[in-house]
Design a protein around this motif. Structure first.
Motif, PDB file in Angstrom:
ATOM      1  N   GLY A  33      62.004  65.353  30.965  1.00  0.00           N
ATOM      2  CA  GLY A  33      62.714  65.765  32.183  1.00  0.00           C
ATOM      3  C   GLY A  33      61.753  65.955  33.344  1.00  0.00           C
ATOM      4  N   ASN A  34      60.603  66.551  33.047  1.00  0.00           N
ATOM      5  CA  ASN A  34      59.606  66.754  34.101  1.00  0.00           C
ATOM      6  C   ASN A  34      59.117  65.430  34.674  1.00  0.00           C
ATOM      7  OD1 ASN A  34      59.815  69.460  33.637  1.00  0.00           O
ATOM      8  ND2 ASN A  34      57.851  69.669  32.567  1.00  0.00           N
ATOM      9  N   ALA A  35      58.964  64.449  33.795  1.00  0.00           N
ATOM     10  CA  ALA A  35      58.490  63.131  34.238  1.00  0.00           C
ATOM     11  C   ALA A  35      59.519  62.482  35.171  1.00  0.00           C
ATOM     12  CB  ALA A  35      58.219  62.247  33.021  1.00  0.00           C
ATOM     13  N   PHE A  36      60.772  62.540  34.779  1.00  0.00           N
ATOM     14  CA  PHE A  36      61.826  61.967  35.635  1.00  0.00           C
ATOM     15  C   PHE A  36      61.924  62.740  36.950  1.00  0.00           C
ATOM     16  CE2 PHE A  36      63.566  60.154  31.593  1.00  0.00           C
ATOM     17  CZ  PHE A  36      63.591  58.830  32.006  1.00  0.00           C
ATOM     18  N   TYR A  37      61.749  64.047  36.872  1.00  0.00           N
ATOM     19  CA  TYR A  37      61.809  64.877  38.089  1.00  0.00           C
ATOM     20  C   TYR A  37      60.693  64.478  39.062  1.00  0.00           C
ATOM     21  CZ  TYR A  37      62.374  69.053  40.998  1.00  0.00           C
ATOM     22  OH  TYR A  37      62.587  69.913  42.047  1.00  0.00           O
ATOM     23  N   SER A  38      59.486  64.283  38.493  1.00  0.00           N
ATOM     24  CA  SER A  38      58.346  63.887  39.331  1.00  0.00           C
ATOM     25  C   SER A  38      58.588  62.552  40.010  1.00  0.00           C
ATOM     26  CB  SER A  38      57.067  63.813  38.488  1.00  0.00           C
ATOM     27  OG  SER A  38      56.755  65.100  37.966  1.00  0.00           O
TER      28      SER A  38
END
Length: 496
Positions: A33-38
């Motif tokens: 999720g953090n990767a997609f958010y970034s």
């Protein structure tokens, strides 16, 4: 919107093997999720944070991160729920309180936002972001207060100004948008008001406030039947919606009164029509377009009743409400013509002709210009005290009366000032008779032509006494002696 910080993984002490597996799985979802958010793929980030929550529903940071993602997607109500769940799980979760405050602020709840920011400042008194957001919340409350006061004072422009500033912080607040739209409608800015209401209805087709504003725009644009449909729909969604109920009642009453007045006018009952239009005007002072028509209708009825000055005032009121209302200009111009206020009539007809260059409007303008030109000359009809359609006999009788009344010999014993004034009037009577008793001169005079160089009376070679002698059949020279009868007031004269 600026990117919202997401939280780093929080490691917990595993209790049993299954819990460890779930936590590892949840952390994996969170990292994805953090990767997609970034990468600003907030929809996919939302999906993975949801998977993390499903795997480990007691972790405050997962709700915090999903709240941050929902804020970036402008889904502030859902973000608020996640932020509140995060701080319920961890009351010391500072970012959770900060996000909760930002969601409240975006939704227009400044007081609740202030409480959340205060909680952050209790945890970290020097938190710059919380200090700034707390100031924003205070500013928002002040803007709300100013808007409420301005609405009560009917200063709708000030309300729109306040709401524009408020929406810079509370971009998702439907209440602010509706208040702005309502005031735009009250200011006559209907397309803008409808645009705001339509945006809300696209997101929520059952929003009673937005339905009310759509109806209000139609009502103020004199589309009363369609307006009533929206008011009824708003009342279905919210039976206690007082504004929609009042607007619906006013719309129906206004339509009924106007139609009844029109019917009375068609029946030539002008007094009844005038009264009904007056009653209709009292129903809703905010309905600019309909009231402009009502003022013009009442002016038309007033003109039929010979209330010309009141009719002019009503046309002026209509034009103040709608300065593009051609019928009001035409009606007022005709009233000006009927009251011989030709300069004002010319101004109105010029305005009409500039807007609509028709042959009829051109003819009306030229006629008014002619009457204005004629009005600047001596009005020989007024001098003799006859109407413009007077017959030859009426003109002769009028001359006989006025000539005897103002003859200098009758005022020989008066003061020099009175003698001078009466001599002037005697001469004017002679001039008037000379022109109006001559068919050719009369036609030219009536058509507004200059008579000075056409055998008219230019005042240099004209002798009123010669006209008098010729009319009464007197001889050469000599004066006149006047007497008046105590019985009937007629004047008798004899040539000396």
């Amino acid at each position: 919107m600026a990117a919202v910080d997401i939280d780093v993984p929080v490691e917990t002490e595993p209790k049993i093997h299954n819990v460890v597996d779930l936590e590892r799985q949840a952390e994996g979802f969170k990292e994805q999720g953090n990767a997609f958010y970034s990468n600003k793929d907030y929809s996919e980030a939302f999906n993975y944070y949801t998977k993390a929550i499903d795997a480990c529903p007691k972790n405050a940071s997962y709700y915090g991160n999903r709240a941050a993602t929902l804020m970036m997607l402008c889904r502030f109500r859902e973000a608020l729920e996640d932020s509140q769940q995060a701080v319920r799980l961890d009351d010391c979760f500072m970012k959770g309180h900060l996000r909760e405050g930002k969601c409240h602020l975006s939704l227009g709840n400044a007081m609740a936002a202030g409480r959340s920011f205060q909680k952050v400042l209790e945890l970290e008194p020097s938190n710059k972001e919380a200090l700034q957001e707390n100031k924003n919340a205070s500013t928002l409350m002040e803007l709300e207060r100013m808007a409420d006061l301005s609405f009560e004072k009917r200063d709708f422009r000030k309300v729109v100004y306040c709401m524009d500033r408020a929406l810079a912080w509370a971009s998702a607040c439907h209440r602010f948008k509706i208040l702005k739209a309502e005031c735009l409608a009250l200011l006559g800015r209907y397309p803008e008001a409808q645009s705001v209401a339509s945006d809300i209805l696209r997101m929520d087709s059952t929003n009673a406030d937005a339905l009310y504003v759509r109806g209000l725009c139609l009502y103020y644009e004199d589309c009363i039947d369609k307006a009533v449909q929206f008011f009824v729909q708003a009342l279905r969604m919210a039976p206690d919606h007082e504004k929609a109920r009042l607007a619906c009642r006013n719309a129906k009453a206004l339509k009924a009164k106007k139609e009844e007045g029109n019917q009375m006018f068609k029946s030539c009952n002008y007094e009844a029509a005038y009264q009904l239009y007056t009653e209709a005007l009292a129903i809703d002072p905010n309905n600019i377009k309909t009231n402009a028509k009502l003022y013009c209708n009442r002016a038309t009825a007033g003109a039929k009743l010979k209330k010309l000055n009141q009719a002019i005032e009503d046309c002026t009121s209509a034009i103040k409400l709608d300065d593009t209302y051609i019928k009001a200009y035409l009606r007022r111009a005709q009233c000006y013509m009927d009251t011989e206020q030709y300069e004002e009539a010319v101004r109105d007809y010029e305005k009409v002709y500039q807007t609509e260059k028709t042959s009829e409007h051109k003819h009306l303008l030229k006629n008014a210009q002619l009457e204005l030109k004629k009005s600047k000359r001596k009005d020989y009809y007024k001098v003799l005290g006859v109407g413009k359609n007077a017959t030859d006999d009426e003109i002769k009788k009028a001359y006989r009366k006025r000539a005897l009344m103002h003859h200098p010999d009758r005022h020989s014993s008066a003061t020099p000032e009175i003698q001078k004034e009466e001599e002037k009037k005697f001469k004017e009577v002679g001039e008037a008779f000379t022109v109006l008793s001559d068919p050719k001169k009369k036609v030219r005079y009536d058509n507004g032509h200059d008579l000075d160089n056409d055998g008219g009376c230019d005042g240099r070679d004209f002798d009123a006494n010669n006209i008098f002698r010729a009319f009464f059949g007197g001889g050469h020279g000599g004066g006149f002696s006047f007497d008046s009868s105590p019985d009937n007031g007629n004047f008798f004269f004899q040539f000396g």
